[in-house]
Design a protein around this motif. Structure first.
Motif, short mmCIF file in Angstrom:
data_model
loop_
_atom_site.label_atom_id
_atom_site.label_comp_id
_atom_site.label_asym_id
_atom_site.label_seq_id
_atom_site.Cartn_x
_atom_site.Cartn_y
_atom_site.Cartn_z
N GLU A 50 9.34 14.04 7.68
CA GLU A 50 10.20 12.90 7.98
C GLU A 50 9.65 12.31 9.29
OE1 GLU A 50 14.40 12.68 10.03
OE2 GLU A 50 14.62 13.38 7.95
N GLU A 53 13.59 8.69 12.62
CA GLU A 53 14.92 8.28 12.15
C GLU A 53 15.44 7.17 13.04
OE1 GLU A 53 19.28 10.17 10.91
OE2 GLU A 53 17.71 11.44 11.78
N ALA A 58 15.16 6.95 7.39
CA ALA A 58 14.30 8.06 7.82
C ALA A 58 13.13 8.17 6.84
CB ALA A 58 15.09 9.37 7.87
N GLU A 60 9.74 9.09 4.84
CA GLU A 60 9.08 10.37 4.62
C GLU A 60 7.74 10.15 3.91
OE1 GLU A 60 12.90 13.36 4.13
OE2 GLU A 60 11.81 12.72 2.33
N LYS A 103 13.83 7.51 3.17
CA LYS A 103 15.07 8.26 2.96
C LYS A 103 16.22 7.51 3.64
CE LYS A 103 15.85 12.19 5.16
NZ LYS A 103 15.78 13.63 5.49
N ILE A 116 16.88 9.01 -1.80
CA ILE A 116 15.44 8.95 -1.56
C ILE A 116 14.73 8.34 -2.77
CG2 ILE A 116 13.39 10.21 -0.81
CD1 ILE A 116 15.17 12.53 0.00
N TYR A 213 14.15 21.54 6.16
CA TYR A 213 13.57 20.70 7.22
C TYR A 213 13.57 21.46 8.53
CZ TYR A 213 14.09 16.51 4.27
OH TYR A 213 13.99 15.57 3.27
#
Length: 219
Positions: A50, A53, A58, A60, A103, A116, A213
């Motif tokens: 990622e 943000e 966010a 990816e 995302k 996503i 994550y």
């Protein structure tokens, strides 16, 4: 390539001048259901990041490895009693792809709804084998394989959060719909030593993705 260029421009355009990059790395597994596969399941392993943000966005980027084996096919002559085996076929596929997608997150670190959409581009390799009867068993008569470029979309939605109160670590559980078309690639493979053919695979699949994550920059 136009699709991936559009996604890159969208992501870059979403970065405010004052934003800070704070990447998170992730690893995960995706199991997809389709009746055409052995035990009705095929899957992928994935790693990625990622990138940052900002607000609810966010973006990816990741690398995925898909693999699966369609169900074996045995051709029988039912005019015989017991039925006589005429041919047997099996197949499998492997695919490496790069995924890119924004995302979209609604919520906080404790629990958030995530959506996503991902565009995937890479290569797929398909394998097929033909076995001919030899007395009471089968022997390999022909094996063929092919490699092609592939691109497709994945769409996922689910929850993400720090469910186990761990520092720097969050988890996500996502429902996933993938449009990877393995059936098309298997259909392109034709045996030379038999007029019979076996076309396995599927046009798409629906399944479950689990990711972990790790915030590598969190102090």
């Amino acid at each position: 390539m136009k699709k991936i260029h559009f996604l890159l421009l969208f992501i870059l355009g979403a970065i405010p001048a004052h934003s800070q990059f704070s990447p998170k790395i992730y690893a995960g597994f995706n199991g997809l259901y389709n009746k055409g596969f052995e035990k009705n399941i095929y899957g992928s392993f994935e790693i990625g990041a990622e990138l940052f943000e900002v607000g609810f966005l966010a973006p990816e980027i990741g690398l995925k490895y898909y693999t699966g084996s369609p169900k074996e096919l045995e051709v029988l002559n039912f005019d015989q009693n017991p039925p006589e085996g005429l041919a047997k076929f099996d197949s499998r596929f492997n695919s490496f792809v790069i995924s890119l997608g924004p995302k979209i997150t609604f919520g906080n670190e404790e629990a958030a709804l995530v959506i996503i959409p991902e565009f995937n581009i890479g290569n797929i390799r398909t394998y097929k084998r033909y076995f001919s009867p030899n007395r009471n068993s089968y022997e390999l008569s022909e094996a063929i394989d092919d490699s092609q470029k592939i691109d497709f979309w994945n769409f996922s939605a689910g929850i993400e959060g720090n469910f186990f109160d761990l520092d720097k670590v969050t988890f996500s559980v996502l429902l996933n719909y993938s449009t990877i078309n393995t059936e098309k690639e298997f259909n392109n493979l034709q045996f030379a030593n038999t007029s019979r053919n076996y076309n396995g695979g599927s046009e798409d699949g629906i399944g479950l993705t689990i990711r972990v994550y790790v915030d590598i920059f969190q102090k």
